[in-house]
Motif scaffolding. Structure first.
Motif, mmCIF file in Angstrom:
data_model
loop_
_atom_site.group_PDB
_atom_site.id
_atom_site.type_symbol
_atom_site.label_atom_id
_atom_site.label_comp_id
_atom_site.label_asym_id
_atom_site.label_seq_id
_atom_site.Cartn_x
_atom_site.Cartn_y
_atom_site.Cartn_z
ATOM 1 N N GLY A 1 0.972 -1.056 -0.179
ATOM 2 C CA GLY A 1 -0.035 0.210 0.295
ATOM 3 C C GLY A 1 1.058 1.343 -0.064
ATOM 4 O O GLY A 1 0.564 2.177 -0.831
ATOM 5 N N PRO A 2 1.771 1.873 1.175
ATOM 6 C CA PRO A 2 2.365 2.746 0.652
ATOM 7 C C PRO A 2 3.554 2.314 -0.242
ATOM 8 O O PRO A 2 3.574 4.193 -0.748
ATOM 9 N N VAL A 3 3.844 1.902 -0.786
ATOM 10 C CA VAL A 3 4.469 1.761 -2.590
ATOM 11 C C VAL A 3 4.044 2.377 -3.208
ATOM 12 O O VAL A 3 4.328 3.239 -4.089
ATOM 13 N N LEU A 4 2.616 2.049 -2.834
ATOM 14 C CA LEU A 4 1.864 2.909 -4.385
ATOM 15 C C LEU A 4 1.374 3.520 -4.262
ATOM 16 O O LEU A 4 1.277 4.553 -5.464
ATOM 17 N N LEU A 5 1.005 4.436 -3.327
ATOM 18 C CA LEU A 5 0.856 5.711 -2.825
ATOM 19 C C LEU A 5 1.816 6.110 -3.097
ATOM 20 O O LEU A 5 2.070 7.469 -4.006
ATOM 21 N N PHE A 6 3.091 6.162 -2.582
ATOM 22 C CA PHE A 6 4.406 6.477 -2.633
ATOM 23 C C PHE A 6 4.559 7.078 -5.166
ATOM 24 O O PHE A 6 4.976 7.896 -5.026
ATOM 25 N N ALA A 7 4.368 5.264 -5.395
ATOM 26 C CA ALA A 7 4.375 5.919 -7.258
ATOM 27 C C ALA A 7 3.554 6.688 -7.613
ATOM 28 O O ALA A 7 3.802 7.200 -8.750
ATOM 29 N N LEU A 8 2.542 6.756 -7.058
ATOM 30 C CA LEU A 8 0.927 7.585 -7.690
ATOM 31 C C LEU A 8 1.445 8.973 -7.661
ATOM 32 O O LEU A 8 1.355 9.488 -7.958
ATOM 33 N N PHE A 9 2.098 9.009 -6.244
ATOM 34 C CA PHE A 9 2.324 10.490 -6.058
ATOM 35 C C PHE A 9 3.026 10.604 -7.172
ATOM 36 O O PHE A 9 3.577 11.950 -6.925
ATOM 37 N N SER A 10 4.337 10.290 -7.612
ATOM 38 C CA SER A 10 5.491 10.377 -7.936
ATOM 39 C C SER A 10 4.492 10.791 -9.140
ATOM 40 O O SER A 10 5.307 12.059 -10.173
ATOM 41 N N LEU A 11 3.885 10.245 -9.755
ATOM 42 C CA LEU A 11 3.441 10.694 -11.346
ATOM 43 C C LEU A 11 2.243 11.463 -11.047
ATOM 44 O O LEU A 11 2.453 12.817 -12.347
ATOM 45 N N TYR A 12 1.726 12.074 -9.826
ATOM 46 C CA TYR A 12 0.738 13.312 -10.511
ATOM 47 C C TYR A 12 1.559 14.045 -9.793
ATOM 48 O O TYR A 12 1.264 14.852 -11.129
ATOM 49 N N SER A 13 2.873 14.266 -9.547
ATOM 50 C CA SER A 13 3.633 15.187 -8.766
ATOM 51 C C SER A 13 3.845 15.469 -10.240
ATOM 52 O O SER A 13 4.235 16.763 -10.854
ATOM 53 N N LEU A 14 5.018 14.627 -11.615
ATOM 54 C CA LEU A 14 5.588 14.723 -12.593
ATOM 55 C C LEU A 14 4.613 15.069 -13.310
ATOM 56 O O LEU A 14 4.781 16.329 -14.387
ATOM 57 N N PRO B 1 2.930 7.798 9.839
ATOM 58 C CA PRO B 1 4.356 9.202 9.811
ATOM 59 C C PRO B 1 5.012 8.644 8.753
ATOM 60 O O PRO B 1 5.863 9.453 7.770
ATOM 61 N N MET B 2 5.524 7.296 8.351
ATOM 62 C CA MET B 2 6.671 7.371 7.977
ATOM 63 C C MET B 2 6.531 6.854 6.590
ATOM 64 O O MET B 2 6.712 7.084 5.326
ATOM 65 N N ALA B 3 4.737 6.332 6.721
ATOM 66 C CA ALA B 3 3.847 6.250 5.298
ATOM 67 C C ALA B 3 3.838 7.074 4.554
ATOM 68 O O ALA B 3 3.996 7.511 3.126
ATOM 69 N N MET B 4 3.667 8.369 5.501
ATOM 70 C CA MET B 4 3.430 9.381 4.838
ATOM 71 C C MET B 4 4.764 10.585 4.467
ATOM 72 O O MET B 4 4.275 11.049 3.860
ATOM 73 N N GLY B 5 5.737 9.914 5.375
ATOM 74 C CA GLY B 5 6.997 10.846 5.067
ATOM 75 C C GLY B 5 7.088 9.998 3.287
ATOM 76 O O GLY B 5 8.065 10.670 2.983
ATOM 77 N N LEU B 6 7.281 8.464 3.308
ATOM 78 C CA LEU B 6 7.293 7.863 2.125
ATOM 79 C C LEU B 6 6.538 9.089 1.375
ATOM 80 O O LEU B 6 6.838 8.990 -0.221
ATOM 81 N N LEU B 7 5.583 9.016 1.134
ATOM 82 C CA LEU B 7 5.126 9.425 -0.173
ATOM 83 C C LEU B 7 5.039 11.249 -0.239
ATOM 84 O O LEU B 7 4.938 11.111 -1.167
ATOM 85 N N MET B 8 5.463 12.412 1.010
ATOM 86 C CA MET B 8 5.853 13.214 0.875
ATOM 87 C C MET B 8 7.379 12.461 -0.280
ATOM 88 O O MET B 8 7.597 13.928 -1.130
ATOM 89 N N GLN B 9 8.280 11.253 -0.220
ATOM 90 C CA GLN B 9 8.726 11.666 -1.098
ATOM 91 C C GLN B 9 8.699 11.515 -2.465
ATOM 92 O O GLN B 9 9.770 11.868 -3.529
ATOM 93 N N GLY B 10 8.369 10.667 -2.830
ATOM 94 C CA GLY B 10 7.412 10.796 -4.304
ATOM 95 C C GLY B 10 6.745 11.496 -4.543
ATOM 96 O O GLY B 10 7.508 11.937 -5.714
ATOM 97 N N LEU C 1 -3.230 2.691 -14.494
ATOM 98 C CA LEU C 1 -2.449 0.777 -13.707
ATOM 99 C C LEU C 1 -2.527 0.888 -12.266
ATOM 100 O O LEU C 1 -3.121 0.189 -11.783
ATOM 101 N N LEU C 2 -1.152 1.788 -12.010
ATOM 102 C CA LEU C 2 -1.439 1.856 -10.079
ATOM 103 C C LEU C 2 -2.730 2.043 -9.101
ATOM 104 O O LEU C 2 -2.660 1.642 -8.050
ATOM 105 N N ALA C 3 -4.055 2.252 -9.882
ATOM 106 C CA ALA C 3 -4.951 2.508 -8.784
ATOM 107 C C ALA C 3 -5.329 1.893 -9.449
ATOM 108 O O ALA C 3 -6.378 1.524 -8.200
ATOM 109 N N THR C 4 -5.808 0.638 -10.241
ATOM 110 C CA THR C 4 -6.852 -0.237 -9.869
ATOM 111 C C THR C 4 -5.942 -1.027 -9.087
ATOM 112 O O THR C 4 -6.787 -2.031 -8.349
ATOM 113 N N MET C 5 -4.474 -1.488 -9.378
ATOM 114 C CA MET C 5 -3.935 -1.954 -8.112
ATOM 115 C C MET C 5 -3.470 -1.500 -6.429
ATOM 116 O O MET C 5 -4.410 -2.760 -6.314
ATOM 117 N N LEU C 6 -3.922 -0.480 -6.529
ATOM 118 C CA LEU C 6 -4.072 0.255 -5.388
ATOM 119 C C LEU C 6 -5.454 -0.230 -4.854
ATOM 120 O O LEU C 6 -5.955 -0.541 -3.448
#
Length: 402
Positions: free
Chosen positions: A213-226, A339-348, A385-390
């Motif tokens: 879950g946290p890794v998917l959110l990281f990837a999704l936020f990276s793509l949104y930010s891109l 908080p760690m999952a939120m930190g990972l999200l912010m990295q994305g 694609l990733l949202a489907t996995m989420l």
């Protein structure tokens, strides 16, 4: 176990919520002020475009490197204490910047600001988790997700009111001081509990990094930010080229487009509270963002349509960060790891912000404006694609109280 545990308060502490969201906005203003003060810095300190790029990108670099460590610090030290420390570091950075006579000291001050910003935006959701009733969480996290576009818009709209860039810095310093005092007065400390040891923190970070879950959110936020920064980084230039307006007018229009993102943030909170599927919401938003972005970069639309498409792109895009941020507590391996999952999200978020402008700028210079469409289209498809996995991941999690 850390003291940052997702409790379920009976009522929402709205005064504290307001103080936390306001602190996030003040932190985001420090990103926006670097953009609006660019011409003033260039004239006063003789900075070239590369140096100006560092003024803004240093925040993203700090975020990419420190997202999860910041989350670990929140878990180990406590959410309110970490937000107060973050606001204090932010204030120190602003004051150093205000008296900087050269680029070297200014960039050092931006490092302080970037670290303070990171601590604030990671600590904020942890505080909200323990002061907001479960029935109000989606709405409050939607309010929290407004901090970035709202703060940047305030900075861009207020910047021209100041006589010089130092005055912008001093004004932001006053705002940061008032926000710090408000957080101290309005937000109660979390109740004590055992703190994580160094070995426990490493184990918790590994658990978070290996959780789907946290890794998917990281990837999704990276793509949104891109996708978001593909357009916003060059928005004033695009508006000048398409609409033949002055840079001053383009700055105002850019601020309004950025502010439109808030509409999507708030709409996401309302829809999530009514039970709309999180994955489906991201899919719809990514599809519409992709369509609007492709139209902007591939067509030669007139003034009104170009501006309308940019507003639509920003407003629809706001659905994504609000949805992802409010999903963090749900997909965290354990409540205390939020908080760690939120930190990972912010990295994305910061990864997309760092890579997007550089990659897109290079592509546009080499192949022209239409190349921006490739980033938008690829980002939208990957998001879908990733949202489907989420969605599949969320089905295996117990539902929260809506």
């Amino acid at each position: 176990m850390s003291a940052v545990v997702a409790l379920s308060p009976e009522r929402t502490e709205w005064i504290a919520v307001t103080a936390v969201v306001a602190a996030g906005m003040v932190a985001a203003m420090q990103v926006g002020k670097g953009l609006i003060a660019g011409p003033l810095l260039q004239a006063d300190l003789g900075l070239d475009l590369t140096a100006l790029g560092w003024i803004t990108s240093i925040f993203a670099i700090v975020g990419v490197a420190g997202g999860m460590p910041a989350g670990a610090m929140v878990a180990a030290i406590g959410d309110r204490r970490m937000m107060v420390i973050g606001m204090g570091i932010l204030l120190i950075g602003i004051l150093i910047g205000a008296v900087s006579p050269n680029f070297s000291l200014l960039i050092l001050s931006r490092l302080f600001e970037g670290f303070g910003f990171l601590l604030v935006v990671v600590a904020g959701p942890a505080i909200l988790m323990r002061i907001v009733a479960p029935s109000r969480r989606d709405l409050v996290f939607a309010l929290w997700s407004c901090f970035m576009p709202a703060g940047m818009a305030v900075a861009m709209l207020s910047g021209p009111l100041f006589a010089n860039w130092q005055a912008i810095w001093w004004g932001n310093g006053l705002a940061a001081l008032l926000s710090l005092l408000t957080v101290i007065a309005a937000v109660l400390p979390s109740r004590g509990g055992p703190r994580a040891s160094a070995s426990g923190i490493r184990s918790d970070m590994l658990t978070t990094l290996t959780s789907r879950g946290p890794v998917l959110l990281f990837a999704l936020f990276s793509l949104y930010s891109l996708m978001s920064f593909t357009l916003s980084s060059f928005l004033p230039i695009l508006l000048v080229a398409r609409m033949n307006v002055s840079f001053a007018t383009a700055g105002v229009l850019s601020a309004l487009i950025t502010l439109a993102n808030v509409i999507g943030n708030l709409a996401a909170g309302t829809m999530l509270a009514r039970g709309v599927s999180r994955g489906r919401l991201v899919i719809v938003a990514a599809t519409l963002m992709g369509a609007a972005g492709l139209w902007i970069f591939l067509s030669q639309s007139g003034d009104t349509l170009t501006f309308a498409l940019c507003v639509l792109f920003s407003a629809i895009g706001g659905l994504i960060p609000a949805t992802l941020i409010s999903t963090v507590p749900i997909v965290s391996p354990r409540p205390e790891l939020a908080p760690m999952a939120m930190g990972l999200l912010m990295q994305g978020s910061n990864l997309g912000q760092l890579v997007g402008p550089v990659a897109v700028g290079t592509a546009i210079e080499t192949f022209g404006w239409t190349s921006g469409a490739g980033f938008i289209g690829a980002g939208a498809l990957c998001c879908i694609l990733l949202a489907t996995m989420l969605n599949r991941t969320l089905r295996t999690k117990p539902r929260e109280t809506a």
